[in-house]
Design a protein around this motif. Structure first.
Motif, short mmCIF file in Angstrom:
data_model
loop_
_atom_site.label_atom_id
_atom_site.label_comp_id
_atom_site.label_asym_id
_atom_site.label_seq_id
_atom_site.Cartn_x
_atom_site.Cartn_y
_atom_site.Cartn_z
N SER A 56 0.82 -1.22 0.00
CA SER A 56 0.00 0.00 0.00
C SER A 56 0.85 1.27 0.00
O SER A 56 0.38 2.34 -0.37
CB SER A 56 -0.93 0.01 1.22
N THR A 105 1.27 3.78 -3.06
CA THR A 105 0.38 4.92 -3.36
C THR A 105 0.93 6.23 -2.83
O THR A 105 0.40 7.30 -3.13
CB THR A 105 -1.01 4.67 -2.75
N GLU A 117 -1.84 1.09 -8.42
CA GLU A 117 -2.06 0.66 -7.04
C GLU A 117 -3.23 1.41 -6.40
O GLU A 117 -4.01 0.83 -5.64
CB GLU A 117 -0.79 0.85 -6.22
N ARG A 118 -3.39 2.69 -6.71
CA ARG A 118 -4.52 3.45 -6.18
C ARG A 118 -5.84 2.91 -6.74
O ARG A 118 -6.83 2.80 -6.01
CB ARG A 118 -4.36 4.93 -6.52
N LEU A 151 -6.58 -0.46 -4.97
CA LEU A 151 -7.09 -0.30 -3.61
C LEU A 151 -8.54 0.17 -3.62
O LEU A 151 -9.34 -0.23 -2.74
CB LEU A 151 -6.20 0.68 -2.84
#
Length: 330
Positions: A251, A254, A322-323, A326
């Motif tokens: 995470s 991000t 990745e954003r 998520l």
């Protein structure tokens, strides 16, 4: 300084640059430069008198009636030139040669039939006219040289260019797939996506440069593009390796701060390596053989754009992916 923060500006710059390059290529030049390596044609390599300049070669070709020549000096010391003609000239002379050979063969067979047989005498062979030979008959008198000054002669068919293009595209596709698989295995899919899109960015930009500079497609040009892929992915993987060593959890990808820290940690190494590599290539541009200058020119441009994409394109793509991932899982 934040690199990832300005990703929208990088996107605008990249898309604008690509549009400018390809727009100029097709609107101003009417497309990419043509090459007998892909389109087929005829190439004569000749050694000319020391006092004959390029202007003299152009005047001689024009006086011979041959159209749309491509003239390239390949050896300044020996005053050696490559004179190329496209498929139109090749096909026109092929038709003339085929007709002449058919008529000459018919006469030859008739003469042979009426010729008295002499025991022990070898049967004469029919010698066909060639396209290159007929062009030499027309061109060499205007160049004021004999046939022994023709170092090499090539007649290239259109199928050769089609095969070369097919092989080049396959090599490019396989290279991209292998790189994607390698980065996915060593890092993660988000990294592989960033690396692959950054490479596509470099390839498209470089093709735009080839178009706007009207560089003829050739084997060295293909080699230059493939070389740039390897060079660019090397820089990108070094940055990705630093990112992976910096984050504690996926995470963290991000976070612009973490990505910027990783990029800055490799920035001096990336720029210094690119600069030193370009020095050796610039030496080829300044004093290298004429046949290597297009290759070197593409490498210089590609190193610049590849360094830019490794810093400003690959990592922001990882962050954006990745954003999005998520958000889907939240």
């Amino acid at each position: 300084m934040s690199f990832v923060k300005y990703r929208r500006y990088y996107l605008i710059f990249s898309l604008s640059g690509m549009a400018l390059f390809f727009g100029a290529t097709f609107w101003h030049f009417g497309g990419f430069a043509r090459s007998i390596a892909f389109d087929g044609g005829i190439r004569l390599s000749v050694v000319l008198p020391a006092d004959m300049s390029r202007d003299g070669v152009e005047a001689a070709v024009k006086a011979s009636g041959l159209e749309n020549p491509l003239i390239r000096q390949t050896d300044v010391t020996g005053n050696k030139y490559d004179i190329e003609f496209g498929p139109d000239v090749r096909d026109a002379y092929q038709a003339i040669v085929d007709k002449a050979n058919a008529e000459d063969r018919k006469k030859f067979e008739e003469e042979l039939k009426n010729r008295p047989v002499v025991e022990g005498e070898k049967r004469p062979l029919f010698v066909e006219k060639t396209v290159a030979g007929e062009i030499e008959k027309v061109l060499l008198p205007h160049l004021k040289i004999e046939s022994d000054k023709v170092v090499s002669r090539e007649v290239i068919s259109a199928s050769y260019g089609a095969d070369l293009l097919k092989t080049s595209l396959k090599a490019l596709l396989y290279t991209m797939l292998l790189i994607t698989a390698y980065v996915s295995f060593r890092f993660d899919f988000s990294y592989a996506l960033g690396a692959t899109l950054a490479l596509l960015h470099d390839i498209i930009f470089t093709l735009g440069y080839i178009g706007i500079m009207q560089i003829e497609p050739s084997v060295p040009v293909i080699a230059a593009v493939l070389t740039l892929i390897g060079y660019s992915i090397n820089d990108t993987i070094i940055i990705f390796d630093r990112i992976r060593g910096t984050i504690s959890d996926r995470s963290d990808l991000t976070s612009s701060t973490i990505l910027d820290t990783a990029i800055k940690g490799t920035l001096s190494r990336t720029i210094l390596t690119s600069f030193l590599t370009m020095l050796s290539i610039v030496a080829i541009l300044i004093s290298g053989a004429e046949s290597l200058k297009d290759f070197a020119s593409i490498l210089v441009f590609g190193i610049i754009i590849g360094t830019y994409s490794s810093i400003c394109v690959a990592s922001p793509i990882v962050q954006v992916y990745e954003r999005m991932r998520l958000r889907r899982h939240s």
